[in-house]
Design an enzyme around this catalytic site. Sequence first.
Site, mmCIF file in Angstrom:
data_model
loop_
_atom_site.group_PDB
_atom_site.id
_atom_site.type_symbol
_atom_site.label_atom_id
_atom_site.label_comp_id
_atom_site.label_asym_id
_atom_site.label_seq_id
_atom_site.Cartn_x
_atom_site.Cartn_y
_atom_site.Cartn_z
ATOM 1 N N HIS A 1 28.821 27.423 22.530
ATOM 2 C CA HIS A 1 29.590 26.889 21.208
ATOM 3 C C HIS A 1 30.629 28.002 20.746
ATOM 4 O O HIS A 1 30.142 28.788 19.556
ATOM 5 C CB HIS A 1 28.310 26.561 20.215
ATOM 6 C CG HIS A 1 27.171 27.259 20.157
ATOM 7 N ND1 HIS A 1 27.018 29.113 20.005
ATOM 8 C CD2 HIS A 1 25.920 27.035 20.240
ATOM 9 C CE1 HIS A 1 25.769 29.218 20.283
ATOM 10 N NE2 HIS A 1 25.031 28.109 20.365
ATOM 11 N N HIS B 1 17.413 18.362 12.402
ATOM 12 C CA HIS B 1 16.470 18.998 11.390
ATOM 13 C C HIS B 1 15.975 17.967 10.536
ATOM 14 O O HIS B 1 17.067 17.209 10.019
ATOM 15 C CB HIS B 1 16.926 20.080 10.816
ATOM 16 C CG HIS B 1 17.082 21.341 11.714
ATOM 17 N ND1 HIS B 1 16.071 21.852 12.336
ATOM 18 C CD2 HIS B 1 18.064 22.089 12.049
ATOM 19 C CE1 HIS B 1 16.442 23.092 12.859
ATOM 20 N NE2 HIS B 1 17.979 23.053 13.188
ATOM 21 N N HIS C 1 19.643 19.779 21.683
ATOM 22 C CA HIS C 1 18.082 20.368 21.416
ATOM 23 C C HIS C 1 17.058 19.006 21.221
ATOM 24 O O HIS C 1 17.484 18.167 20.103
ATOM 25 C CB HIS C 1 18.079 21.303 20.364
ATOM 26 C CG HIS C 1 18.823 22.479 20.353
ATOM 27 N ND1 HIS C 1 18.282 23.410 20.740
ATOM 28 C CD2 HIS C 1 20.297 22.636 20.184
ATOM 29 C CE1 HIS C 1 19.151 24.569 20.699
ATOM 30 N NE2 HIS C 1 20.572 24.087 20.427
ATOM 31 N N HIS D 1 23.941 32.283 23.861
ATOM 32 C CA HIS D 1 24.315 32.055 22.359
ATOM 33 C C HIS D 1 24.700 33.390 21.669
ATOM 34 O O HIS D 1 24.002 34.365 21.819
ATOM 35 C CB HIS D 1 22.923 31.687 21.860
ATOM 36 C CG HIS D 1 22.940 31.667 20.397
ATOM 37 N ND1 HIS D 1 22.825 30.170 19.622
ATOM 38 C CD2 HIS D 1 22.911 32.397 19.260
ATOM 39 C CE1 HIS D 1 22.996 30.378 18.273
ATOM 40 N NE2 HIS D 1 23.173 31.850 17.990
ATOM 41 N N ARG E 1 13.940 19.014 20.878
ATOM 42 C CA ARG E 1 12.685 19.497 20.016
ATOM 43 C C ARG E 1 11.275 19.007 20.727
ATOM 44 O O ARG E 1 10.307 18.988 20.120
ATOM 45 C CB ARG E 1 13.017 18.861 18.822
ATOM 46 C CG ARG E 1 14.029 19.170 18.044
ATOM 47 C CD ARG E 1 14.258 20.489 17.797
ATOM 48 N NE ARG E 1 15.365 20.713 16.938
ATOM 49 C CZ ARG E 1 16.218 21.744 16.927
ATOM 50 N NH1 ARG E 1 15.967 22.775 17.649
ATOM 51 N NH2 ARG E 1 17.033 21.768 16.009
ATOM 52 N N ASP F 1 25.692 20.446 20.767
ATOM 53 C CA ASP F 1 24.723 21.503 20.303
ATOM 54 C C ASP F 1 23.771 20.433 19.184
ATOM 55 O O ASP F 1 23.326 21.006 18.250
ATOM 56 C CB ASP F 1 25.192 22.588 19.424
ATOM 57 C CG ASP F 1 24.318 23.577 19.043
ATOM 58 O OD1 ASP F 1 23.225 23.658 19.473
ATOM 59 O OD2 ASP F 1 24.766 24.566 18.191
ATOM 60 N N ASN G 1 14.274 25.937 23.406
ATOM 61 C CA ASN G 1 13.843 26.585 22.281
ATOM 62 C C ASN G 1 12.830 25.474 21.489
ATOM 63 O O ASN G 1 13.067 25.304 20.321
ATOM 64 C CB ASN G 1 14.854 27.038 21.231
ATOM 65 C CG ASN G 1 15.903 25.790 20.732
ATOM 66 O OD1 ASN G 1 16.003 24.937 21.143
ATOM 67 N ND2 ASN G 1 16.350 26.401 19.905
ATOM 68 N N HIS H 1 24.489 20.745 26.218
ATOM 69 C CA HIS H 1 23.872 21.506 25.182
ATOM 70 C C HIS H 1 23.356 20.843 24.025
ATOM 71 O O HIS H 1 23.947 20.190 22.941
ATOM 72 C CB HIS H 1 25.016 22.680 24.565
ATOM 73 C CG HIS H 1 24.426 23.648 23.834
ATOM 74 N ND1 HIS H 1 24.926 24.833 23.577
ATOM 75 C CD2 HIS H 1 23.312 23.407 22.788
ATOM 76 C CE1 HIS H 1 24.280 25.665 22.716
ATOM 77 N NE2 HIS H 1 23.265 24.840 22.168
ATOM 78 N N ASP I 1 19.106 30.002 24.407
ATOM 79 C CA ASP I 1 20.072 29.455 23.210
ATOM 80 C C ASP I 1 19.136 29.257 21.685
ATOM 81 O O ASP I 1 17.933 29.060 21.599
ATOM 82 C CB ASP I 1 20.615 28.138 23.416
ATOM 83 C CG ASP I 1 21.485 27.817 22.094
ATOM 84 O OD1 ASP I 1 22.500 28.506 22.051
ATOM 85 O OD2 ASP I 1 21.215 26.610 21.535
HETATM 86 O O1 DOR Z 1 22.751 25.785 14.569
HETATM 87 C C1 DOR Z 1 21.996 25.749 15.585
HETATM 88 N N1 DOR Z 1 20.858 25.304 15.656
HETATM 89 N N2 DOR Z 1 22.496 26.710 16.467
HETATM 90 C C2 DOR Z 1 21.521 27.142 17.490
HETATM 91 O O2 DOR Z 1 21.926 27.815 18.514
HETATM 92 C C3 DOR Z 1 20.304 26.453 17.496
HETATM 93 C C4 DOR Z 1 20.142 25.343 16.891
HETATM 94 C C5 DOR Z 1 18.701 24.772 16.828
HETATM 95 O O3 DOR Z 1 18.046 24.853 17.877
HETATM 96 O O4 DOR Z 1 18.641 24.342 15.427
HETATM 97 ZN ZN ZN Z 2 22.982 28.280 20.130
#
Ligand code: DOR
Ligand code: ZN
Length: 422
Positions: free
Chosen positions: A231, A308, A62, A178, A64, A304, A94, A60, A151
């Site tokens: 999560h 950012h 991300h 999710h 980006r 997870d 996502n 899990h 998710d």
């Molecule tokens: O805190 C999170 N950020 N939870 C998620 O399920 C998505 C993720 C994100 O894509 O930033």
């Molecule tokens: Zn999630």
Amino acid sequence: MTLLLKNIRAVDPSQGLDKITDLYIENGQITEIGSIDMAADRVIDGEGRLTAVPGLFDMHVHFRDPGLTYKEDIITGAAAAKAGGFTGVACMPNTKPPVDSPELIRYVFEKAKETGINVIPYACVTKGMQGKELCDYEELKKAGIVAISDDGRPVENAELMRQALELTNENGLIVTSHCEDLNIINGGIINKGEVSRQLGVKGMDRASEDSITAREITLAASCDARIHICHVSTYGSVNIIRAAKRDGVKVTCETAPHYFTYTDEKLLSRDADYRMSPPLRTERDRLAIEEALLDGTIDCIITDHAPHSAEDKADFETAPNGVVGLETSLAVTLTQLYHTGKMSLSKLVEVMAINPRRILGLPEVSIKKGAFAELCIFDPELEWTVEPEKLHSKSKNTVFKGERLKGRTVYTICRGKIVYEL
Ligand code: DOR
Ligand code: ZN
């Protein structure tokens, strides 16, 4: 290229292995285990302290990519993974646009080739992650997908989710969910409780998570499909999952290091780096997560990893949710669970390397003669302080900033090559 690992503690519960030994690696494979006296292009002496386990797998993350690469991309995300001891990750879809077509799946697989580790994409449950129309799972499976997820959000329509479970089951795929009811969340930004009241900010009621966890399990049971709960953060969800497992429902689940380490007290700092969804909860939840990991209710530890930028995270109340985690996951788990005597290294390997691959139906990675050499080699005693600016990830939004940890990845080996070295 030949590599000799001398005096290494090799731990792999799938082989009943936990001993100090030597490993010989040639042409990407483990060719010998035991006392070895052969020349090699490179020799690493573990001095009985360095520990080799099957390469970790995070199901899990991300990355980006495509579209939000100012936060992370497949190359930098993989660099963070390698620094954390991971030889494989599964990336959530996502992105911008969301990964919901064979073309986008191909894009991820192509770029992944440059990383030297296994980076595999998830595809969406619904087209564009809009929650309205199901994707074509047969086509996605043909493109190489093993799991499906929206998710970041739930599939709000329960009947659509039930159909997704039925169809993915027929196609041999698994849905990971999710679990958050967005109507209950209703603009909340941290756990609803004492801390949210004290700060005067809107809270996320724990019922948002518990209710969708219960819904997903009910839906999966109704069509005898598998479901994986993402999560897990509440004692309520833990109890629901534990009961469902006892009843024979095909449910598996995961949690992240921040949920067994911290509580929402961290939010008193009004620092958006401690905000994620689901949010940090209370001590009762933290203890329930720890207990569930140790008793097998929770199957795996994921990060997870949700990068950012500093700009994105500047304002406490409007920042997006998410924290990075690939470079601290092993160290935090060692510090919190292994060094405290709660979790054995074998169990750690199960939840960080074996179970995630098993849930996704990926080939197992083990320490045995003839196996592909995919290893995480760490020093369990090495103490270090988490300095965000030194992370390989493009983003520095870690909840573990400034934390003193014990244990660190020193080498990551994938397909016989050293892809990371501290
Ligand atoms: O805190 C999170 N950020 N939870 C998620 O399920 C998505 C993720 C994100 O894509 O930033
Ligand atoms: Zn999630």
